[in-house]
Design a protein around this motif. Structure first.
Motif, PDB file in Angstrom:
ATOM      1  N   THR A 174      47.572  44.936  41.070  1.00 44.68           N
ATOM      2  CA  THR A 174      46.756  44.255  42.079  1.00 44.68           C
ATOM      3  C   THR A 174      46.334  42.883  41.578  1.00 44.68           C
ATOM      4  O   THR A 174      46.389  41.899  42.307  1.00 44.68           O
ATOM      5  N   LEU A 175      45.923  42.823  40.319  1.00 43.61           N
ATOM      6  CA  LEU A 175      45.449  41.550  39.771  1.00 43.61           C
ATOM      7  C   LEU A 175      46.554  40.516  39.713  1.00 43.61           C
ATOM      8  O   LEU A 175      46.306  39.318  39.902  1.00 43.61           O
ATOM      9  N   GLN A 176      47.773  40.988  39.461  1.00 42.96           N
ATOM     10  CA  GLN A 176      48.870  40.027  39.413  1.00 42.96           C
ATOM     11  C   GLN A 176      49.026  39.335  40.770  1.00 42.96           C
ATOM     12  O   GLN A 176      49.324  38.151  40.826  1.00 42.96           O
ATOM     13  N   GLU A 177      48.806  40.094  41.834  1.00 47.40           N
ATOM     14  CA  GLU A 177      48.843  39.490  43.167  1.00 47.40           C
ATOM     15  C   GLU A 177      47.710  38.481  43.328  1.00 47.40           C
ATOM     16  O   GLU A 177      47.903  37.390  43.838  1.00 47.40           O
ATOM     17  N   VAL A 178      46.523  38.900  42.887  1.00 46.18           N
ATOM     18  CA  VAL A 178      45.348  38.045  43.054  1.00 46.18           C
ATOM     19  C   VAL A 178      45.522  36.717  42.322  1.00 46.18           C
ATOM     20  O   VAL A 178      45.259  35.654  42.882  1.00 46.18           O
ATOM     21  N   VAL A 179      46.008  36.763  41.094  1.00 44.30           N
ATOM     22  CA  VAL A 179      46.142  35.504  40.347  1.00 44.30           C
ATOM     23  C   VAL A 179      47.225  34.615  40.954  1.00 44.30           C
ATOM     24  O   VAL A 179      47.106  33.399  40.964  1.00 44.30           O
ATOM     25  N   GLU A 191      44.514  31.536  33.672  1.00 44.80           N
ATOM     26  CA  GLU A 191      43.894  32.210  32.538  1.00 44.80           C
ATOM     27  C   GLU A 191      42.691  33.011  33.028  1.00 44.80           C
ATOM     28  O   GLU A 191      41.851  32.486  33.756  1.00 44.80           O
ATOM     29  N   VAL A 192      42.636  34.257  32.639  1.00 45.01           N
ATOM     30  CA  VAL A 192      41.532  35.106  33.071  1.00 45.01           C
ATOM     31  C   VAL A 192      40.687  35.491  31.860  1.00 45.01           C
ATOM     32  O   VAL A 192      41.163  36.119  30.923  1.00 45.01           O
ATOM     33  N   GLU A 193      39.428  35.089  31.920  1.00 41.60           N
ATOM     34  CA  GLU A 193      38.525  35.369  30.815  1.00 41.60           C
ATOM     35  C   GLU A 193      38.061  36.821  30.848  1.00 41.60           C
ATOM     36  O   GLU A 193      38.047  37.505  29.838  1.00 41.60           O
ATOM     37  N   ALA A 194      37.695  37.277  32.029  1.00 40.09           N
ATOM     38  CA  ALA A 194      37.187  38.645  32.119  1.00 40.09           C
ATOM     39  C   ALA A 194      37.491  39.265  33.480  1.00 40.09           C
ATOM     40  O   ALA A 194      37.583  38.578  34.489  1.00 40.09           O
ATOM     41  N   ILE A 195      37.642  40.572  33.451  1.00 37.85           N
ATOM     42  CA  ILE A 195      37.881  41.345  34.679  1.00 37.85           C
ATOM     43  C   ILE A 195      36.671  42.257  34.860  1.00 37.85           C
ATOM     44  O   ILE A 195      36.284  42.961  33.932  1.00 37.85           O
ATOM     45  N   GLU A 225      35.342  41.280  40.468  1.00 37.31           N
ATOM     46  CA  GLU A 225      35.612  39.850  40.335  1.00 37.31           C
ATOM     47  C   GLU A 225      36.389  39.521  39.076  1.00 37.31           C
ATOM     48  O   GLU A 225      36.508  40.345  38.170  1.00 37.31           O
ATOM     49  N   LEU A 226      36.900  38.309  39.069  1.00 40.33           N
ATOM     50  CA  LEU A 226      37.571  37.797  37.888  1.00 40.33           C
ATOM     51  C   LEU A 226      36.804  36.575  37.422  1.00 40.33           C
ATOM     52  O   LEU A 226      36.380  35.754  38.233  1.00 40.33           O
ATOM     53  N   ILE A 227      36.622  36.496  36.126  1.00 36.05           N
ATOM     54  CA  ILE A 227      36.030  35.274  35.597  1.00 36.05           C
ATOM     55  C   ILE A 227      37.190  34.516  34.972  1.00 36.05           C
ATOM     56  O   ILE A 227      37.893  35.040  34.107  1.00 36.05           O
ATOM     57  N   CYS A 228      37.452  33.317  35.500  1.00 36.50           N
ATOM     58  CA  CYS A 228      38.668  32.648  35.081  1.00 36.50           C
ATOM     59  C   CYS A 228      38.487  31.145  34.945  1.00 36.50           C
ATOM     60  O   CYS A 228      37.513  30.573  35.420  1.00 36.50           O
ATOM     61  N   LEU A 268      35.828  34.464  40.528  1.00 37.28           N
ATOM     62  CA  LEU A 268      36.587  34.725  41.741  1.00 37.28           C
ATOM     63  C   LEU A 268      36.237  36.120  42.245  1.00 37.28           C
ATOM     64  O   LEU A 268      36.481  37.113  41.566  1.00 37.28           O
ATOM     65  N   GLU A 269      35.647  36.168  43.415  1.00 36.78           N
ATOM     66  CA  GLU A 269      35.309  37.477  43.991  1.00 36.78           C
ATOM     67  C   GLU A 269      36.566  38.170  44.484  1.00 36.78           C
ATOM     68  O   GLU A 269      37.289  37.623  45.302  1.00 36.78           O
ATOM     69  N   VAL A 270      36.839  39.325  44.008  1.00 36.60           N
ATOM     70  CA  VAL A 270      38.052  40.036  44.418  1.00 36.60           C
ATOM     71  C   VAL A 270      37.706  41.112  45.444  1.00 36.60           C
ATOM     72  O   VAL A 270      38.274  41.168  46.526  1.00 36.60           O
ATOM     73  N   LYS A 271      36.750  41.948  45.091  1.00 30.55           N
ATOM     74  CA  LYS A 271      36.265  43.005  45.993  1.00 30.55           C
ATOM     75  C   LYS A 271      37.394  43.818  46.619  1.00 30.55           C
ATOM     76  O   LYS A 271      37.436  44.028  47.827  1.00 30.55           O
ATOM     77  N   ARG A 272      38.327  44.201  45.795  1.00 30.53           N
ATOM     78  CA  ARG A 272      39.433  44.995  46.332  1.00 30.53           C
ATOM     79  C   ARG A 272      39.362  46.396  45.756  1.00 30.53           C
ATOM     80  O   ARG A 272      39.107  46.572  44.572  1.00 30.53           O
TER      81      ARG A 272
END
Lengths: 113, 222
Positions: free
Chosen positions: A13-18, A25-29, A109-112, B7-11
């Protein structure tokens, strides 16, 4: 085993989001996991490095926010945390409730950069 | 310091799988294939029930079976003796199947000449309940020796199933299993579920189960 495949699902899922957001670059998930879901956060943390190995998230930090499992008694309407009392209403001692929270299982959320 | 953003994902973590499952169901609808996801604990009699079911229905509809296991092909070899199409899916250590694995399985099985596809999921009452496989309906088998308290222990599994087979009712006299109490627990979790008591080894109750399948297959193809 369960947690590992969930970690893989998250990575997918995250690969789609990025990709959608053109993030490099993603600092935190940050995940939101309800304490009534069948997921053990500690196992998630242990499985995570394995699932992100070789991906963009290899160096990302995993943060899990646990959401309390709250129910509302159908009899008296009292709201209470379910786990410490095994679901029994502290007010009227009946186990008959609607779940208000605690079943969440969300990528928050992603912190990026 | 580098600038960062949130980045808000909320998925939902299951969103990807749920979407793939919906797509798979759409394809199955077009191809007129009724896919049943069969779940249970190990040893509840899935394979025996399946063998009887195939024997009873294979003249009426074209059946295909996907056997999912962590390893081994014991069950697939047994099913193969029934003469229907069967393939073995290895989950490679995973405790369940997801929609993508199911799709690959169906491709391997070939759905062109199948009306009724059965997915025999990994024997487990926890993980398979969390992952939508893309099946049209979910069935589970609970056997008498396992105990009537299983709905209390594995509520999610019972709440996602469309039909529950209570198997091995021929040994009821030897076990402290209360069918009515069990039904009541299940219905509380899932008022829409159909409960069918059976004994797959003696054939008791099996006609009701076959009728359930016939109705479902017919409705899906309408």
């Amino acid at each position: 085993m369960h947690e590992l495949s969930i970690c893989y699902t998250i990575v997918e899922t995250l690969q789609e989001v990025v990709k959608e957001n053109e993030i490099e670059e993603v600092e935190a998930i940050v995940l939101e996991i309800g304490e009534l879901s069948s997921i053990v956060p500690k196992y998630m943390e242990n499985c995570f490095p394995c699932a992100v190995d070789g991906t963009l998230f290899e160096k990302s930090k995993l943060t899990i926010e646990v959401v309390e499992g709250i129910g509302r008694c159908k009899r008296c309407g009292y709201s209470y945390r379910l786990l410490p009392v095994e679901g029994y209403c502290p007010n009227c001692d009946v186990k008959d409730f609607d779940v208000i929270s605690g079943e969440e299982f969300i990528i928050k959320e992603l912190i990026c950069f | 310091m580098k600038e960062f953003k949130i980045l808000e994902v909320k998925r939902s973590i299951f969103e990807n799988n749920d979407r793939q499952a919906d797509l798979l169901r759409e394809e199955l609808k077009k191809e007129k294939v009724f896919l049943l996801n069969l779940m249970s604990s190990p040893g509840s009699g899935k394979t025996t029930t399946l063998m009887k079911t195939i024997g009873a229905l294979k003249e009426e509809m074209k059946i295909g079976v996907m056997e999912a296991d962590i390893d081994s092909d014991v069950d697939a070899s047994t099913i193969a003796t029934s003469g229907v199409k069967v393939i073995q899916l290895h989950t490679g250590g995973m405790c369940h199947l997801d929609a993508d694995m199911t799709k690959q399985g169906l491709e391997g099985l070939g759905t062109q000449d199948i009306d009724f596809a059965i997915l025999e999921n990994v024997g487990n009452l926890v993980c398979p309940a969390e992952f939508d496989t893309g099946a049209v309906k979910n069935a589970m088998i609970l056997s008498v020796p396992e105990g009537d308290d299983k709905p209390l222990k594995y509520p999610l599994m019972f709440s996602i199933c469309d039909v529950l087979l209570i198997n091995k009712i021929d040994v009821l006299p030897y076990f402290n299993f209360d069918i009515e109490a069990c039904k009541e627990r299940v219905m509380k979790l899932n008022p829409k579920i159909q409960v069918i008591p059976i004994a797959s080894s003696t054939g008791e109750g099996m006609e009701d189960w076959y009728e359930w399948i016939r109705t479902q297959v017919r409705q899906w193809n309408e």
